[in-house]
Design an enzyme around this catalytic site. Sequence first.
Site, PDB file in Angstrom:
ATOM      1  N   ASP A  92      52.437  76.827  71.302  1.00 30.56           N
ATOM      2  CA  ASP A  92      51.166  75.989  71.074  1.00 30.56           C
ATOM      3  C   ASP A  92      50.190  76.225  72.134  1.00 30.56           C
ATOM      4  O   ASP A  92      50.623  76.701  73.226  1.00 30.56           O
ATOM      5  CB  ASP A  92      51.627  74.418  71.163  1.00 30.56           C
ATOM      6  CG  ASP A  92      50.420  73.591  70.518  1.00 30.56           C
ATOM      7  OD1 ASP A  92      50.588  73.271  69.365  1.00 30.56           O
ATOM      8  OD2 ASP A  92      49.479  73.085  71.563  1.00 30.56           O
TER       9      ASP A  92
ATOM     10  N   HIS B 248      48.517  74.310  73.895  1.00 35.60           N
ATOM     11  CA  HIS B 248      48.723  73.311  74.838  1.00 35.60           C
ATOM     12  C   HIS B 248      50.158  73.192  75.517  1.00 35.60           C
ATOM     13  O   HIS B 248      51.038  73.634  74.985  1.00 35.60           O
ATOM     14  CB  HIS B 248      48.403  71.842  74.365  1.00 35.60           C
ATOM     15  CG  HIS B 248      47.159  71.823  73.560  1.00 35.60           C
ATOM     16  ND1 HIS B 248      47.023  71.921  72.384  1.00 35.60           N
ATOM     17  CD2 HIS B 248      45.894  71.446  74.110  1.00 35.60           C
ATOM     18  CE1 HIS B 248      45.663  71.541  71.879  1.00 35.60           C
ATOM     19  NE2 HIS B 248      44.892  71.576  73.129  1.00 35.60           N
TER      20      HIS B 248
ATOM     21  N   HIS C 211      53.640  66.556  73.007  1.00 35.66           N
ATOM     22  CA  HIS C 211      53.184  65.895  74.181  1.00 35.66           C
ATOM     23  C   HIS C 211      53.854  64.466  74.403  1.00 35.66           C
ATOM     24  O   HIS C 211      53.579  63.734  75.445  1.00 35.66           O
ATOM     25  CB  HIS C 211      51.598  65.594  73.955  1.00 35.66           C
ATOM     26  CG  HIS C 211      50.772  66.846  73.925  1.00 35.66           C
ATOM     27  ND1 HIS C 211      50.833  67.806  74.968  1.00 35.66           N
ATOM     28  CD2 HIS C 211      49.949  67.425  72.857  1.00 35.66           C
ATOM     29  CE1 HIS C 211      50.024  68.828  74.667  1.00 35.66           C
ATOM     30  NE2 HIS C 211      49.342  68.489  73.647  1.00 35.66           N
TER      31      HIS C 211
ATOM     32  N   ASP D 241      47.648  76.594  67.376  1.00 35.02           N
ATOM     33  CA  ASP D 241      46.123  76.196  67.766  1.00 35.02           C
ATOM     34  C   ASP D 241      45.588  77.275  68.785  1.00 35.02           C
ATOM     35  O   ASP D 241      44.677  77.257  69.430  1.00 35.02           O
ATOM     36  CB  ASP D 241      46.035  74.549  68.117  1.00 35.02           C
ATOM     37  CG  ASP D 241      47.126  74.240  68.922  1.00 35.02           C
ATOM     38  OD1 ASP D 241      48.095  75.066  69.484  1.00 35.02           O
ATOM     39  OD2 ASP D 241      47.175  73.140  69.285  1.00 35.02           O
TER      40      ASP D 241
HETATM   41 ZN   LIG Z   1      48.231  72.131  70.740  1.00 38.16          ZN
END
Ligand SMILES: [Zn+2]
Length: 296
Positions: free
Chosen positions: A148, A150, A111, A233
């Site tokens: 991931d 995200h 991120h 995750d």
């Molecule tokens: Zn993540």
Amino acid sequence: MGSWHPECPERLAAIQDRLIITGLAPHLDYIEAPLAPLAALARAHDPAYVEMLQRNTPSSGYHVLDPDTLLCPSSWQAALRAAGAVIEATDRVLAGTLENAFCAVRPPGHHARPGTAMGFCLFNNIAVGVHHALEVHGLERVAVIDFDVHHGNGTEEILAAVEYGDRRVLMTSFFQHPFYPYSGTDNPQENMVNVPLPAGSDGARVRAVVDEVWLPRLEAFRPQLIFISAGFDAHREDDIGQMSLVESDYIYMTQRLMQVARRHCHGRIVSSLEGGYNLSALGRSVECHVRALAQL
Ligand SMILES: [Zn+2]
């Protein structure tokens, strides 16, 4: 990042404990991560941002960068080592002394934007590695796979700015959508192939994305090195997201990527830890990923 925070030191302990208890640890080469040189960070990040992180690292307590992302007295050194691990792994894999490497690092990176910390991430470890591979080693085609839960918004933003990025960099991923960080649906380049999936998506759905989207693009791209943003995750036991992967799905993805790597780049893969916050599921998933990479 604080005792309440899911991005906690126990994550790396859970991974190491799992590698020990399953008997995998003695079969692996452990390499201490060096500190990343500032010049390597500056290829992916604004130098003023790098300097800001160093300046704001507190001598005690915390410095809040955003509601999710904090600096403690050890953060600067940890972040340098996280990025340094990916650089060192890249050097060793390209030198041929290792076929592949997994970087058990924190803080995570995907991120982190060119000039902004975000979502537990300080430096974009994978993007630093990609720039190192392109600019120091002179590679012409580097692929990034992000599994991931995200979207890797920071990686996408940094790589979209690479000169000749459409020819030199391919990024593929899946991610839960709509979900934090609410990006990834408008791929900025032809070579950004990010696949949003609804909450509840399971391994069958993800394997279809791997086989029908990722692999054809990777085969056509013919990467000289594959980076993996390895977040765990999306596991069904991880409450930070709402996807339903299990350990065998991580094995499947790893093995499919290894097949591509063998066909095009002597098996070269550099994988680096991103998310994964259920400690038990994280340990088991990383074990499966590393076991597949090590072919054990
Ligand atoms: Zn993540």
